[in-house]
Design an enzyme around this catalytic site. Structure first.
Site, mmCIF file in Angstrom:
data_model
loop_
_atom_site.group_PDB
_atom_site.id
_atom_site.type_symbol
_atom_site.label_atom_id
_atom_site.label_comp_id
_atom_site.label_asym_id
_atom_site.label_seq_id
_atom_site.Cartn_x
_atom_site.Cartn_y
_atom_site.Cartn_z
ATOM 1 N N HIS A 93 1.218 -1.225 0.163
ATOM 2 C CA HIS A 93 -0.304 0.201 -0.105
ATOM 3 C C HIS A 93 1.309 1.636 0.160
ATOM 4 O O HIS A 93 2.014 1.285 0.403
ATOM 5 C CB HIS A 93 -1.047 0.139 1.241
ATOM 6 C CG HIS A 93 -1.751 1.205 0.788
ATOM 7 N ND1 HIS A 93 -1.894 1.717 1.654
ATOM 8 C CD2 HIS A 93 -3.047 0.595 0.321
ATOM 9 C CE1 HIS A 93 -2.627 2.908 0.509
ATOM 10 N NE2 HIS A 93 -3.815 2.448 0.629
ATOM 11 N N GLU A 105 -4.608 1.338 -7.315
ATOM 12 C CA GLU A 105 -4.029 2.453 -6.563
ATOM 13 C C GLU A 105 -3.915 4.297 -6.647
ATOM 14 O O GLU A 105 -2.783 3.795 -5.930
ATOM 15 C CB GLU A 105 -4.654 2.435 -5.198
ATOM 16 C CG GLU A 105 -5.367 1.263 -5.191
ATOM 17 C CD GLU A 105 -5.690 1.230 -3.183
ATOM 18 O OE1 GLU A 105 -6.486 0.439 -2.378
ATOM 19 O OE2 GLU A 105 -4.700 1.081 -2.912
HETATM 20 P P1 PGA Z 1 -9.129 5.850 0.728
HETATM 21 O O1 PGA Z 1 -8.753 5.082 1.294
HETATM 22 O O2 PGA Z 1 -10.861 5.034 -0.063
HETATM 23 O O3 PGA Z 1 -10.336 6.666 1.751
HETATM 24 O O4 PGA Z 1 -9.700 7.222 -0.733
HETATM 25 C C1 PGA Z 1 -7.836 4.064 -0.499
HETATM 26 C C2 PGA Z 1 -7.184 2.944 -0.255
HETATM 27 O O5 PGA Z 1 -6.243 3.334 0.819
HETATM 28 O O6 PGA Z 1 -7.265 1.649 -0.769
#
Ligand code: PGA
Length: 261
Positions: free
Chosen positions: A97, A169
């Protein structure tokens, strides 16, 4: 052919006490399983076992850990191993992440080691990849995420590569300061990742591909309609059980509409 499930799940990140975690899952469970949807939740390490203990044996809710070390044991102060998170109830384990890459030294090298270790323990790696804003501005996002993916999968066989879950992401879309991404912005990247996953899977069914970053009830249906999006990985919008339920319902409606085609 069994119907392909739409995955919708959340990482609670650094939120929730054990009581809050249990209360969330108790609110959620009566509504599960939701037709066509695979729900998952990644609690913090401190509440993982407590959440597991609230689930029925044939639970429709998959649990995962937000991180685990690649080594089986040893002098890793503050870390937990794959074996330990599995023991606490995890089936999935998140890695790569952007918050961990930015703040805790996670990198392509350790993500590859973690993917290997997760599979060695029968856990499914949930591998996060995504580009920062400056890479997007330079229009280098596909090369950037494909490099991250290649490194993450480098220690896996084709059969193992088919079992991973990848979450794309884009960093500029994540969190309170993020800008929600549009279908036009993510579609070419999802297509490139899907093609790379198919290639490493020796042409067999590829691993699952999620989109994450700024997902909300207002954009979830549009994001799910983007080709190659198999599901959604959600932060803030699913930190309440009602929030996740709303997204699960959107996922279920999407699964029903896709099945009708
Ligand atoms: P968010 O986070 O939906 O709050 O933007 C997504 C993530 O970090 O996986």
């Amino acid at each position: 052919m069994p119907e392909k499930l739409v995955w919708v799940g959340t990482s609670w990140k650094m939120n929730k006490t054990i009581d809050e975690a249990r209360a969330y899952v108790r609110t959620l469970l009566p509504h599960l399983p939701m037709p066509g949807v695979q729900a998952f939740v990644l609690p913090s390490h401190t509440s993982l076992a407590a959440v597991r203990d609230t689930l029925p044996a044939d639970t429709p809710l998959l649990l995962g850990a937000q991180n685990a070390h690649w080594a089986d044991e040893g002098a890793g102060t503050g870390e937990v191993s794959m074996r330990m998170v599995k023991d606490a109830g995890a089936l999935l384990v998140e890695m790569g992440h952007s918050e961990r890459r930015r703040d805790f030294g996670e990198n392509d090298d350790t993500v590859g080691l973690k993917a290997r270790a997760a599979l060695d323990h029968g856990l499914i790696p949930l591998i996060c990849i995504g580009e920062p804003a400056e890479v997007r501005t330079a229009q280098m996002q596909e090369e950037y995420v494909l490099d991250q993916l290649r490194e993450a999968l480098r220690l896996l066989s084709p059969t193992e590569a088919r079992r991973v879950i990848v979450a794309y992401e884009p960093i500029w879309a994540i969190g309170t300061g993020g800008r929600p991404a549009t279908t036009e912005q993510i579609a070419p990247v999802m297509q490139a990742i899907a093609a790379a996953l198919t290639e490493v899977s020796d042409g067999c069914a590829r691993g699952t591909l999620l989109y994450g970053g700024g997902v909300a009830a207002s954009n979830a249906a549009e994001l799910l309609r983007t080709p190659n999006v198999d599901g959604l990985f959600v932060g803030r919008a699913a930190w309440t059980a009602q929030g996740l339920l709303e997204l699960l319902r959107i996922g279920s409606a999407h699964a029903e509409a896709s099945a009708a085609h």
